[in-house]
Design a protein around this motif. Structure first.
Motif, PDB file in Angstrom:
ATOM      1  N   GLU A 116       8.046  -8.403   4.059  1.00 35.27           N
ATOM      2  CA  GLU A 116       9.239  -9.015   4.649  1.00 35.27           C
ATOM      3  C   GLU A 116       9.334  -8.674   6.133  1.00 35.27           C
ATOM      4  OE1 GLU A 116      13.280  -9.370   2.584  1.00 35.27           O
ATOM      5  OE2 GLU A 116      13.615  -7.706   3.983  1.00 35.27           O
ATOM      6  N   LYS A 117       8.998  -7.420   6.463  1.00 33.51           N
ATOM      7  CA  LYS A 117       9.029  -6.988   7.868  1.00 33.51           C
ATOM      8  C   LYS A 117       7.825  -6.099   8.125  1.00 33.51           C
ATOM      9  CE  LYS A 117      11.812  -4.587  11.345  1.00 33.51           C
ATOM     10  NZ  LYS A 117      13.048  -3.788  11.596  1.00 33.51           N
ATOM     11  N   ALA A 118       6.949  -6.545   9.021  1.00 31.93           N
ATOM     12  CA  ALA A 118       5.742  -5.786   9.313  1.00 31.93           C
ATOM     13  C   ALA A 118       6.063  -4.564  10.162  1.00 31.93           C
ATOM     14  CB  ALA A 118       4.730  -6.672  10.035  1.00 31.93           C
ATOM     15  N   ALA A 119       5.243  -3.529  10.001  1.00 37.06           N
ATOM     16  CA  ALA A 119       5.390  -2.320  10.800  1.00 37.06           C
ATOM     17  C   ALA A 119       4.987  -2.600  12.246  1.00 37.06           C
ATOM     18  CB  ALA A 119       4.532  -1.198  10.217  1.00 37.06           C
ATOM     19  N   SER A 120       5.619  -1.896  13.176  1.00 37.36           N
ATOM     20  CA  SER A 120       5.269  -2.051  14.590  1.00 37.36           C
ATOM     21  C   SER A 120       3.937  -1.392  14.908  1.00 37.36           C
ATOM     22  CB  SER A 120       6.375  -1.465  15.469  1.00 37.36           C
ATOM     23  OG  SER A 120       6.585  -0.088  15.151  1.00 37.36           O
TER      24      SER A 120
ATOM     25  N   ARG B 264      -2.566   3.384   4.615  1.00 37.40           N
ATOM     26  CA  ARG B 264      -2.575   4.356   5.694  1.00 37.40           C
ATOM     27  C   ARG B 264      -1.184   4.995   5.768  1.00 37.40           C
ATOM     28  NH1 ARG B 264      -7.910   4.621   5.670  1.00 37.40           N
ATOM     29  NH2 ARG B 264      -8.970   2.913   6.785  1.00 37.40           N
ATOM     30  N   ALA B 265      -1.087   6.119   6.443  1.00 35.95           N
ATOM     31  CA  ALA B 265       0.203   6.797   6.570  1.00 35.95           C
ATOM     32  C   ALA B 265       1.227   5.881   7.237  1.00 35.95           C
ATOM     33  CB  ALA B 265       0.041   8.086   7.376  1.00 35.95           C
ATOM     34  N   ILE B 266       2.472   5.987   6.784  1.00 34.54           N
ATOM     35  CA  ILE B 266       3.549   5.167   7.343  1.00 34.54           C
ATOM     36  C   ILE B 266       3.945   5.701   8.720  1.00 34.54           C
ATOM     37  CG2 ILE B 266       5.948   4.419   7.070  1.00 34.54           C
ATOM     38  CD1 ILE B 266       4.090   3.085   5.113  1.00 34.54           C
ATOM     39  N   GLU B 267       3.828   4.844   9.721  1.00 32.07           N
ATOM     40  CA  GLU B 267       4.244   5.209  11.079  1.00 32.07           C
ATOM     41  C   GLU B 267       5.577   4.568  11.453  1.00 32.07           C
ATOM     42  OE1 GLU B 267       1.109   4.247  13.781  1.00 32.07           O
ATOM     43  OE2 GLU B 267      -0.417   5.398  12.687  1.00 32.07           O
ATOM     44  N   ASP B 268       5.928   3.506  10.786  1.00 37.22           N
ATOM     45  CA  ASP B 268       7.164   2.780  11.067  1.00 37.22           C
ATOM     46  C   ASP B 268       7.972   2.683   9.779  1.00 37.22           C
ATOM     47  OD1 ASP B 268       9.202   1.078  11.744  1.00 37.22           O
ATOM     48  OD2 ASP B 268       7.928  -0.586  12.408  1.00 37.22           O
TER      49      ASP B 268
ATOM     50  N   THR C 261     -13.715   0.151   2.875  1.00 36.24           N
ATOM     51  CA  THR C 261     -12.291  -0.146   3.014  1.00 36.24           C
ATOM     52  C   THR C 261     -12.023  -1.064   4.198  1.00 36.24           C
ATOM     53  OG1 THR C 261     -11.514   1.890   1.959  1.00 36.24           O
ATOM     54  CG2 THR C 261     -10.045   0.893   3.578  1.00 36.24           C
ATOM     55  N   VAL C 262     -11.124  -2.015   3.985  1.00 35.47           N
ATOM     56  CA  VAL C 262     -10.643  -2.875   5.064  1.00 35.47           C
ATOM     57  C   VAL C 262      -9.126  -2.759   5.120  1.00 35.47           C
ATOM     58  CG1 VAL C 262     -10.461  -4.897   3.538  1.00 35.47           C
ATOM     59  CG2 VAL C 262     -10.653  -5.218   6.013  1.00 35.47           C
ATOM     60  N   GLU C 263      -8.578  -2.806   6.323  1.00 38.07           N
ATOM     61  CA  GLU C 263      -7.128  -2.704   6.497  1.00 38.07           C
ATOM     62  C   GLU C 263      -6.505  -4.095   6.540  1.00 38.07           C
ATOM     63  OE1 GLU C 263      -6.772  -0.483  10.095  1.00 38.07           O
ATOM     64  OE2 GLU C 263      -7.043   1.472   9.110  1.00 38.07           O
ATOM     65  N   ILE C 264      -5.389  -4.235   5.862  1.00 34.77           N
ATOM     66  CA  ILE C 264      -4.596  -5.464   5.950  1.00 34.77           C
ATOM     67  C   ILE C 264      -3.589  -5.267   7.073  1.00 34.77           C
ATOM     68  CG2 ILE C 264      -3.052  -7.052   4.756  1.00 34.77           C
ATOM     69  CD1 ILE C 264      -5.896  -6.968   3.589  1.00 34.77           C
ATOM     70  N   ASP C 265      -3.797  -5.969   8.173  1.00 38.82           N
ATOM     71  CA  ASP C 265      -2.890  -5.866   9.319  1.00 38.82           C
ATOM     72  C   ASP C 265      -1.732  -6.836   9.104  1.00 38.82           C
ATOM     73  OD1 ASP C 265      -4.595  -4.011  10.641  1.00 38.82           O
ATOM     74  OD2 ASP C 265      -5.878  -5.679  11.244  1.00 38.82           O
ATOM     75  N   TRP C 266      -0.676  -6.315   8.511  1.00 43.24           N
ATOM     76  CA  TRP C 266       0.434  -7.162   8.078  1.00 43.24           C
ATOM     77  C   TRP C 266       1.108  -7.894   9.234  1.00 43.24           C
ATOM     78  CZ3 TRP C 266       0.860  -8.339   3.212  1.00 43.24           C
ATOM     79  CH2 TRP C 266       0.534  -7.421   2.199  1.00 43.24           C
TER      80      TRP C 266
END
Length: 296
Positions: free
Chosen positions: A111-115, A280-284, A257-262
């Motif tokens: 719903e809201k991507a991390a910064s 990955r660790a939550i930064e936002d 591993t591949v990252e999903i860049d939301w």
């Protein structure tokens, strides 16, 4: 699909990105071929569609015979639950891979991507198996994994109520009804005096796909346990999984591993049989991500 939709490879993986140049409801891309497509590519990321909790729930239900839940997560809409497993990085796993109620598909809605940071990670079990040295292949081909843990009474009954059609309330759920859902000789359960259960679940860490004559290494050996007691994970013969084996698996997983860049509004659908996921660790902490689990 319409001419307004493009299909491309996602990064350097089998996964695909389906984008629309014209804002349209995510439910417009419901198609009978989605499951065969998912078996081929492992995961599908939908981007640019009109999405919200209700449309996401409709999308999930349209592609599922039955939706299951994690009883410790908060519900939003008919099927969605907020992803709230703390702030630390989450190891690779298949959802509910440490019990016999593993769903076929995992669905995610951003719903809201991390910064920054906070990416969901995806790991292809087929790639992992190909990269594994022969000594590890032989080890996991010949030995099953056993997951052992206690689950409090209110938690297993909440999950069972969702799976037992005849139960109208948690109080009506019995252990026999719960066990009737499982056709697996590797699942042993003991009811405790306080209504909690202790279980031992044995299963192979290696999955076979007869359609493509391939094996995948997809399991929950390195998986999380945020809302529950962490399971003891060992080989089914009682021998521990040695630290050097853990270290080797972590290294191979990371290579695959591949990252999903939301982006806000994205929907991700993952094959929960042969593909693992993590985070990955939550930064936002303001990011908002929801998930659902279902059977085909």
């Amino acid at each position: 699909m319409s001419n307004d939709i493009s299909i491309t490879q996602y990064k350097n993986t089998r996964g695909i990105l389906i984008e629309t140049s014209k804002k349209q409801p995510i439910t417009n891309v419901i198609e009978s071929s989605m499951f065969s497509r998912l078996s081929d590519c492992g995961f599908i990321l939908y981007r640019g569609f009109d999405t919200n909790i209700d449309l996401f729930s409709d999308f999930v239900q349209s592609g599922s015979s039955r939706v299951t839940i994690d009883p410790m997560r908060e519900f939003y809409g008919n099927t969605a639950q907020k992803v709230d497993a703390g702030l630390d990085a989450v190891g690779m796993h298949v959802e509910h891979g440490n019990n016999p109620f593993q769903p076929d598909i995992c669905w995610f809605y951003c719903e809201k991507a991390a910064s920054s940071g906070s990416q969901t990670t995806v790991c292809d079990g087929y790639d992992v198996w190909e990269k594994m040295p022969n000594n590890l292949k032989n080890l996991f081909d010949t030995k099953e994994i056993m997951y052992c843990r206690y689950i409090e009474g209110d938690k297993w009954k909440k999950m069972a109520k969702n799976l037992v059609p005849s139960a109208n309330s948690e109080e009506e759920v019995t252990l026999d009804a719960f066990l009737s859902l499982v056709d697996n000789n590797g699942f042993r359960v003991e009811l405790q005096e306080d209504e909690s259960v202790y279980y031992e679940y044995s299963t192979s860490a290696v999955r076979s796909n007869k359609n493509v004559n391939k094996k995948s290494f997809a399991n929950s050996i390195l998986g999380p346990s945020y809302n529950y007691q962490a399971p003891i994970i060992k080989f089914s013969d009682g021998m521990p999984i040695e630290e050097d084996v853990h270290d080797a698996l972590e290294s191979i997983f990371e290579e695959s591993t591949v990252e999903i860049d939301w982006q806000s509004g994205d929907v991700l659908v993952i094959d929960n049989i042969h593909i693992m996921h993590g985070r990955r660790a939550i930064e936002d902490v303001d990011r908002k991500l929801f998930n659902a689990m279902s059977f085909r």
